[in-house]
Design an enzyme around this catalytic site. Structure first.
Site, PDB file in Angstrom:
ATOM      1  N   HIS A  80       6.583 116.393 -45.868  1.00 55.27           N
ATOM      2  CA  HIS A  80       6.431 117.808 -46.214  1.00 55.27           C
ATOM      3  C   HIS A  80       6.527 118.673 -44.953  1.00 55.27           C
ATOM      4  O   HIS A  80       7.199 119.717 -44.949  1.00 55.27           O
ATOM      5  CB  HIS A  80       5.086 118.014 -46.909  1.00 55.27           C
ATOM      6  CG  HIS A  80       4.749 119.441 -47.207  1.00 55.27           C
ATOM      7  ND1 HIS A  80       4.936 120.008 -48.449  1.00 55.27           N
ATOM      8  CD2 HIS A  80       4.222 120.414 -46.418  1.00 55.27           C
ATOM      9  CE1 HIS A  80       4.554 121.270 -48.413  1.00 55.27           C
ATOM     10  NE2 HIS A  80       4.110 121.546 -47.194  1.00 55.27           N
ATOM     11  N   GLU A  81       5.861 118.247 -43.881  1.00 56.18           N
ATOM     12  CA  GLU A  81       5.908 119.022 -42.634  1.00 56.18           C
ATOM     13  C   GLU A  81       7.299 118.972 -42.005  1.00 56.18           C
ATOM     14  O   GLU A  81       7.755 119.957 -41.408  1.00 56.18           O
ATOM     15  CB  GLU A  81       4.839 118.523 -41.667  1.00 56.18           C
ATOM     16  CG  GLU A  81       3.415 118.641 -42.187  1.00 56.18           C
ATOM     17  CD  GLU A  81       3.076 120.043 -42.688  1.00 56.18           C
ATOM     18  OE1 GLU A  81       3.553 121.023 -42.074  1.00 56.18           O
ATOM     19  OE2 GLU A  81       2.362 120.149 -43.707  1.00 56.18           O
ATOM     20  N   HIS A  98       9.355 121.656 -43.501  1.00 61.28           N
ATOM     21  CA  HIS A  98       9.132 122.957 -42.862  1.00 61.28           C
ATOM     22  C   HIS A  98       9.918 123.061 -41.557  1.00 61.28           C
ATOM     23  O   HIS A  98      10.450 124.122 -41.226  1.00 61.28           O
ATOM     24  CB  HIS A  98       7.642 123.154 -42.587  1.00 61.28           C
ATOM     25  CG  HIS A  98       6.840 123.517 -43.796  1.00 61.28           C
ATOM     26  ND1 HIS A  98       7.173 124.562 -44.629  1.00 61.28           N
ATOM     27  CD2 HIS A  98       5.695 122.977 -44.308  1.00 61.28           C
ATOM     28  CE1 HIS A  98       6.278 124.649 -45.606  1.00 61.28           C
ATOM     29  NE2 HIS A  98       5.377 123.698 -45.436  1.00 61.28           N
ATOM     30  N   GLU A 122       6.160 126.600 -49.759  1.00 64.39           N
ATOM     31  CA  GLU A 122       5.438 125.358 -50.043  1.00 64.39           C
ATOM     32  C   GLU A 122       6.116 124.575 -51.172  1.00 64.39           C
ATOM     33  O   GLU A 122       6.245 123.349 -51.096  1.00 64.39           O
ATOM     34  CB  GLU A 122       3.982 125.666 -50.398  1.00 64.39           C
ATOM     35  CG  GLU A 122       3.155 126.172 -49.231  1.00 64.39           C
ATOM     36  CD  GLU A 122       3.126 125.194 -48.075  1.00 64.39           C
ATOM     37  OE1 GLU A 122       3.014 123.970 -48.308  1.00 64.39           O
ATOM     38  OE2 GLU A 122       3.246 125.653 -46.924  1.00 64.39           O
TER      39      GLU A 122
END
Length: 341
Positions: free
Chosen positions: A173-174, A177, A249
């Protein structure tokens, strides 16, 4: 279908970026004009002793509006420049500890391996690796203005409470980003909010100094006005954080599922966060994390959802990954472990 969904989410994220600048400019104009109005209003006595009116000195109004706007912008730029472009510096400023090759902690080794594996899968450089050692909840963030100066940090709670697959999903997930350059926008958000909050700080200083001045009454009035407007700026800043962060998100969740090929692992990590939130064990310890709350994997508020939350409702994030999730019965029982000293 997944690619089409990702495209739509990316388009929404770009709209949210434009919304950020629109909200900031609106906040800047409103706050500047309110302060200018307070400073430039003048009493004008009429022909009789009992008649009077208030007029605005437009020259003072224009000058004050420009001056306040410039000061807020300078505060924004100063904060952004202070944070810098290196994700490692930002991670340290937010209280994280860098992971070194000499660290023999098995949980740290597993974490490092996952970061290296995900970097390879995402075709990105391996970022600097950090841990928020004092945080017993489950959370993470990515920082840095570019992919070659990025950093990833996870909490000690994430290392202790998540399985390998769940932690890998959070790391992915990071990385999403990082790939989507959300970090650059996050830094701008921190700077903009800092600038809007600056009026509150100045107002407190003015009120503190009022007692030592002959014009104490006027200074107290000005200080109160600045504090109120600073809080108004903070409110607009929170609205801005919430407006920008939610769609990004969702996009990062979708990208992470593609990196790992296992959306249920990310859903399981989110469910554990929900279990901690329901027990009141998810709130952050570091005060530094508060202004960077929109950068975190999960909301710092300790609530499942909220109007000004910087993240989508947790239940909606889980159901997007695991449609059969039932929020009435499917929350896991999670107990944060004591932190290592």
């Amino acid at each position: 279908m997944a690619e089409q969904s990702s495209y739509l989410l990316a388009a929404n994220a770009r709209k949210q970026s434009r919304l950020m600048w629109g909200l900031f400019l609106l906040s800047l104009a409103l706050v500047s004009m309110l302060i200018a109005g307070i400073v430039s209003i003048r009493p004008v006595t009429g022909a009789t002793a009992h008649s009077s009116q208030w007029l605005i000195d437009w020259q003072a109004f224009i000058f004050t509006s420009i001056a306040v706007a410039v000061l807020i912008l300078l505060a924004c730029l100063w904060k952004i420049m202070t944070l810098g472009s290196d994700g490692a510096d930002i991670a340290r400023a937010l209280g994280a500890t860098e992971v070194t090759d000499e660290n023999s902690d098995p949980a740290i080794k597993r974490y490092r391996n996952l970061v290296e594996e995900t970097a390879l899968a995402a075709s990105l450089p391996v970022p600097a690796i950090f841990v928020l050692e004092k945080e017993s909840g489950i959370n993470a963030f990515a920082a840095g203005k570019s992919t070659d100066k990025a950093a990833i940090a996870v909490t000690r709670g994430a290392l202790e409470l998540l399985t390998r697959d769940e932690l890998g999903a959070v790391v992915a997930h990071e990385f999403a980003h990082i790939r989507n350059l959300d970090m650059r926008l996050n830094l701008r958000l921190i700077g903009l909010i800092h600038g809007l909050m600056g009026l509150y700080v100045v107002g407190r200083i003015v009120m503190h100094s009022a007692g030592r001045s002959r014009k104490g009454g006027q200074l107290v009035f000005l200080g109160i006005a600045l504090v109120i407007l600073g809080l108004l700026g903070a409110f607009f800043g929170r609205v801005m954080q919430a407006a920008i962060s939610r769609q990004r998100e969702y996009l990062a969740d979708a990208d992470a599922s593609r990196f790992t090929g296992d959306p249920l692992a990310l859903a399981a990590a989110l469910k554990k966060i929900g279990g901690l939130q329901r027990s009141g064990l998810q709130e952050a310890v570091h005060d530094e994390l508060e202004e960077a709350r929109h950068m975190m994997f999960a909301d710092l508020s300790g609530k499942l959802s909220g109007w000004l939350s910087t993240h989508p409702p947790l239940i909606q994030r889980i159901q997007a990954l695991e449609p059969g999730f039932n929020p009435d019965t499917d929350w896991p029982q999670v107990q944060a472990k004591p932190l290592q000293k």
